[in-house]
Design a protein around this motif. Structure first.
Motif, PDB file in Angstrom:
ATOM      1  N   ALA A  18       0.826  -1.217   0.000  1.00  0.00           N
ATOM      2  CA  ALA A  18       0.000   0.000   0.000  1.00  0.00           C
ATOM      3  C   ALA A  18       0.854   1.258   0.000  1.00  0.00           C
ATOM      4  CB  ALA A  18      -0.918  -0.028   1.215  1.00  0.00           C
ATOM      5  N   GLU A  19       2.096   1.162   0.470  1.00  0.00           N
ATOM      6  CA  GLU A  19       2.922   2.366   0.590  1.00  0.00           C
ATOM      7  C   GLU A  19       4.218   2.218  -0.210  1.00  0.00           C
ATOM      8  OE1 GLU A  19       2.436   4.221   4.793  1.00  0.00           O
ATOM      9  OE2 GLU A  19       2.300   2.056   5.021  1.00  0.00           O
ATOM     10  N   ALA A  20       4.809   3.373  -0.585  1.00  0.00           N
ATOM     11  CA  ALA A  20       5.964   3.355  -1.488  1.00  0.00           C
ATOM     12  C   ALA A  20       7.296   3.210  -0.769  1.00  0.00           C
ATOM     13  CB  ALA A  20       5.975   4.636  -2.315  1.00  0.00           C
ATOM     14  N   ASP A  21       7.269   3.246   0.550  1.00  0.00           N
ATOM     15  CA  ASP A  21       8.546   3.085   1.252  1.00  0.00           C
ATOM     16  C   ASP A  21       8.408   2.077   2.402  1.00  0.00           C
ATOM     17  OD1 ASP A  21       6.904   4.794   2.675  1.00  0.00           O
ATOM     18  OD2 ASP A  21       8.589   5.792   3.647  1.00  0.00           O
ATOM     19  N   PHE A  22       9.553   1.575   2.800  1.00  0.00           N
ATOM     20  CA  PHE A  22       9.583   0.559   3.848  1.00  0.00           C
ATOM     21  C   PHE A  22       9.361   1.215   5.212  1.00  0.00           C
ATOM     22  CE2 PHE A  22      12.057  -1.884   7.008  1.00  0.00           C
ATOM     23  CZ  PHE A  22      11.272  -3.022   6.990  1.00  0.00           C
ATOM     24  N   VAL A  23       8.427   0.654   5.960  1.00  0.00           N
ATOM     25  CA  VAL A  23       8.120   1.193   7.291  1.00  0.00           C
ATOM     26  C   VAL A  23       8.805   0.326   8.346  1.00  0.00           C
ATOM     27  CG1 VAL A  23       6.271   1.660   8.965  1.00  0.00           C
ATOM     28  CG2 VAL A  23       5.904   2.143   6.531  1.00  0.00           C
ATOM     29  N   GLU A  24       9.662   0.945   9.125  1.00  0.00           N
ATOM     30  CA  GLU A  24      10.325   0.232  10.234  1.00  0.00           C
ATOM     31  C   GLU A  24       9.334   0.188  11.394  1.00  0.00           C
ATOM     32  OE1 GLU A  24      14.742   0.861  11.020  1.00  0.00           O
ATOM     33  OE2 GLU A  24      14.151   2.693  10.016  1.00  0.00           O
ATOM     34  N   ARG A  25       8.484  -0.814  11.338  1.00  0.00           N
ATOM     35  CA  ARG A  25       7.387  -0.856  12.302  1.00  0.00           C
ATOM     36  C   ARG A  25       7.872  -0.963  13.752  1.00  0.00           C
ATOM     37  NH1 ARG A  25       2.876  -5.419  12.163  1.00  0.00           N
ATOM     38  NH2 ARG A  25       1.674  -4.565  13.859  1.00  0.00           N
ATOM     39  N   VAL A  26       9.027  -1.578  13.941  1.00  0.00           N
ATOM     40  CA  VAL A  26       9.516  -1.740  15.325  1.00  0.00           C
ATOM     41  C   VAL A  26       9.906  -0.398  15.956  1.00  0.00           C
ATOM     42  CG1 VAL A  26      10.355  -4.083  14.902  1.00  0.00           C
ATOM     43  CG2 VAL A  26      11.938  -2.169  14.701  1.00  0.00           C
ATOM     44  N   ARG A  27       9.883   0.664  15.157  1.00  0.00           N
ATOM     45  CA  ARG A  27      10.269   1.981  15.692  1.00  0.00           C
ATOM     46  C   ARG A  27       9.073   2.925  15.782  1.00  0.00           C
ATOM     47  NH1 ARG A  27      15.939   2.818  15.639  1.00  0.00           N
ATOM     48  NH2 ARG A  27      17.135   1.722  14.030  1.00  0.00           N
ATOM     49  N   MET A  28       7.859   2.408  15.719  1.00  0.00           N
ATOM     50  CA  MET A  28       6.702   3.307  15.700  1.00  0.00           C
ATOM     51  C   MET A  28       6.548   4.114  16.990  1.00  0.00           C
ATOM     52  SD  MET A  28       5.476   3.499  12.752  1.00  0.00           S
ATOM     53  CE  MET A  28       7.100   3.259  12.067  1.00  0.00           C
ATOM     54  N   HIS A  29       7.003   3.562  18.108  1.00  0.00           N
ATOM     55  CA  HIS A  29       6.958   4.344  19.359  1.00  0.00           C
ATOM     56  C   HIS A  29       7.934   5.517  19.278  1.00  0.00           C
ATOM     57  CE1 HIS A  29       9.981   1.246  19.627  1.00  0.00           C
ATOM     58  NE2 HIS A  29      10.538   1.815  20.668  1.00  0.00           N
ATOM     59  N   GLN A  30       9.032   5.341  18.547  1.00  0.00           N
ATOM     60  CA  GLN A  30       9.982   6.441  18.372  1.00  0.00           C
ATOM     61  C   GLN A  30       9.368   7.533  17.499  1.00  0.00           C
ATOM     62  OE1 GLN A  30      13.399   3.198  17.642  1.00  0.00           O
ATOM     63  NE2 GLN A  30      14.132   5.266  17.284  1.00  0.00           N
ATOM     64  N   VAL A  31       8.651   7.102  16.442  1.00  0.00           N
ATOM     65  CA  VAL A  31       7.982   8.075  15.563  1.00  0.00           C
ATOM     66  C   VAL A  31       6.963   8.868  16.373  1.00  0.00           C
ATOM     67  CG1 VAL A  31       6.389   8.279  13.602  1.00  0.00           C
ATOM     68  CG2 VAL A  31       8.363   6.748  13.462  1.00  0.00           C
ATOM     69  N   ALA A  32       6.188   8.163  17.193  1.00  0.00           N
ATOM     70  CA  ALA A  32       5.178   8.852  18.009  1.00  0.00           C
ATOM     71  C   ALA A  32       5.838   9.836  18.974  1.00  0.00           C
ATOM     72  CB  ALA A  32       4.346   7.825  18.776  1.00  0.00           C
ATOM     73  N   ALA A  33       7.038   9.493  19.435  1.00  0.00           N
ATOM     74  CA  ALA A  33       7.740  10.369  20.393  1.00  0.00           C
ATOM     75  C   ALA A  33       8.406  11.554  19.700  1.00  0.00           C
ATOM     76  CB  ALA A  33       8.775   9.559  21.166  1.00  0.00           C
ATOM     77  N   GLY A  34       8.281  11.624  18.381  1.00  0.00           N
ATOM     78  CA  GLY A  34       8.790  12.808  17.671  1.00  0.00           C
ATOM     79  C   GLY A  34      10.062  12.588  16.880  1.00  0.00           C
ATOM     80  N   GLN A  35      10.564  11.346  16.843  1.00  0.00           N
ATOM     81  CA  GLN A  35      11.804  11.113  16.100  1.00  0.00           C
ATOM     82  C   GLN A  35      11.501  10.868  14.619  1.00  0.00           C
ATOM     83  OE1 GLN A  35      13.811   7.903  18.251  1.00  0.00           O
ATOM     84  NE2 GLN A  35      12.968   8.816  20.102  1.00  0.00           N
ATOM     85  N   ASP A  36      12.427  11.315  13.769  1.00  0.00           N
ATOM     86  CA  ASP A  36      12.268  11.080  12.329  1.00  0.00           C
ATOM     87  C   ASP A  36      13.134   9.906  11.916  1.00  0.00           C
ATOM     88  OD1 ASP A  36      10.469  13.168  11.891  1.00  0.00           O
ATOM     89  OD2 ASP A  36      12.124  14.618  11.977  1.00  0.00           O
TER      90      ASP A  36
END
Ligand SMILES: Cc1cc2nc3c(=O)[nH]c(=O)nc-3n(C[C@H](O)[C@H](O)[C@H](O)COP(=O)(O)OP(=O)(O)OC[C@H]3O[C@@H](n4cnc5c(N)ncnc54)[C@H](O)[C@@H]3O)c2cc1C
Length: 398
Positions: A37-55
């Motif tokens: 569904a998406e054009a790039d690979f999602v590092e799902r194990v880092r989703m808590h980092q994304v939520a915490a504001g990390q890019d």
């Protein structure tokens, strides 16, 4: 005619399987289509980092699969017909039906509210990137002193609570756990987890079941109300309903039941890997939804398909556990060594070194997806059918 392999889902396991197949099979003999569904690979194990504001580092599939022969189809999978051997997808060009000879089903999982009233309306989730980004926005808007309540005392809940508390020391972070905090790790590891939680000021509600989620609170089964400006739901994953709607044998939870090769027990041309597959590990117990077991599952499936098509022998990839790598923010971590069936041993690594180790594991998992033969030279084998057609012996490309 080329053998048509369709891989559904380009998460850790689908992307790994597609890339490994492309490196092991002759490009003239197979057509490998990866639907995501998406054009790039999602590092799902880092989703808590994304939520915490990390890019996170962008990982476009166009780069990852350049020159491999894998054809990426950007589309949403809507249905599978395992008897007709077709897949229905919807992309920019509208709805389409794709036919396959071999299917690799790797659509992963999402979150589940377990039917708890109010959770679907009021709770946030970090099982997907859209969910993590929505929570990130919410956290950014919270004033100092507001409470963020993480529901779920498993790996994801522990990682999320510590990440948020470290990134936003101005917020109050609470964790609600059905059991005791870290009661699945060894006593030393648990003591360390408790120490880090205390240092970060995380309020822990143990042995508590959440019975309701409100816009501004969570309510436990014994009636206690915990104020919550943002509730984060991490009580487990649920697979997408697509497989369960097919004739393929699935479990009650909708995972495809597979054999040791990751082939469906009802439809041998369908392979299922990662969270979407129900496989029994070498220790005799079902593998849990994780990268730790999903990536070996993908390797097993890719090698079994290669063996089936070329006659080559597949090596045995172990299906078991070695350690659980848990981040406790960016500077603290825990590496809990486990038995093959995932039970804690007495040995663990703790502290800064463990945090670095976990970071290496995350980086290594993403690297492995882009390098699914782990940098080892491999031969791209002709399929037995192609060799028969051309009247030549089964050959390999260097
Ligand atoms: C916050 C968090 C932390 C985690 N930490 C760890 C950890 O430390 N260690 C560990 O082992 N595991 C961890 N996990 C679990 C791990 O991320 C999953 O087990 C793993 O991602 C499963 O891989 P997968 O390939 O099966 O699915 P996914 O990685 O979820 O990939 C599925 C892919 O399919 C695509 N897709 C889904 N539905 C459709 C559709 N209908 N049409 C088209 N494409 C679709 C998705 O976009 C995605 O690209 C964590 C998970 C989370 C959320």
């Amino acid at each position: 005619m080329q053998h048509r392999i369709i891989v559904l889902g380009a998460g850790y396991t689908g992307a790994f399987a597609a890339g490994r197949l492309a490196r092991r099979l002759h490009p003239e003999d197979v057509q490998i289509t990866l639907v995501n569904a998406e054009a790039d690979f999602v590092e799902r194990v880092r989703m808590h980092q994304v939520a915490a504001g990390q890019d996170l580092k962008p990982r476009p599939f166009a780069e990852m699969f350049a020159g491999t022969g894998v054809e990426l189809k950007l589309a949403k999978v809507t249905a599978v017909d395992a008897d007709a051997k077709t897949v229905a997808v919807t992309g920019a060009g509208g709805a389409e039906t794709l036919a396959y000879d071999t299917l690799v089903y790797a659509l992963g999982s999402g979150w589940t509210d377990h039917g708890v009233p109010g959770a679907a309306e009021h709770a946030h989730q970090i099982a997907s990137r859209p969910g993590a980004l929505k929570l990130r926005e919410r956290l950014a808007r919270l004033d100092a002193g507001a409470t963020v309540t993480v529901v779920g005392g498993g790996l994801t809940g522990v990682e999320a609570a510590t990440e948020f508390a470290e990134a936003r020391p101005d917020l109050k972070v609470a964790l609600v756990a059905r059991g005791g905090l870290g009661d699945w790790v060894s006593p030393k590891a648990q003591a360390h987890m408790r120490k880090v939680f205390a240092k970060l000021g995380i309020e822990v509600h143990e042995h508590a079941d959440v019975a309701e989620v409100r816009a501004d609170a969570v309510v436990t089964a014994d009636g206690a109300e915990i104020a919550s400006a943002a509730t984060v739901w991490t009580t487990g994953f649920a697979v997408h309903p697509i497989a369960a709607a097919t004739a393929i044998e699935t479990t009650d939870r909708g995972q495809i039941v597979v054999d040791r090769d990751m082939a469906s027990v009802s439809h041998p041309d369908v392979f299922a890997v990662g969270d979407a597959g129900y496989a029994i590990g070498d220790a005799g117990v079902p593998l849990r939804m994780s990268c730790a077991s999903g990536i070996p599952m993908a390797q097993v499936a890719a090698d079994a398909i290669t063996a089936r098509l070329t006659g080559a022998k597949a090596g045995k990839v172990p299906l078991g556990y070695f350690n659980q790598c848990i981040s406790l923010g960016r500077t603290e971590g825990l590496i809990q060594y486990v038995t093959a069936d995932d039970q804690a041993r007495s040995v663990s690594l703790r502290g800064r070194f463990a945090a670095r180790y976990k970071e290496l594991i995350c980086k290594g998992a993403a690297w492995g997806v882009a390098n699914p033969t782990y940098g080892m030279p491999v031969r791209r084998r002709r399929t037995a059918r192609a060799a028969e057609r051309t009247g030549t012996a089964v050959k390999a490309l260097a």
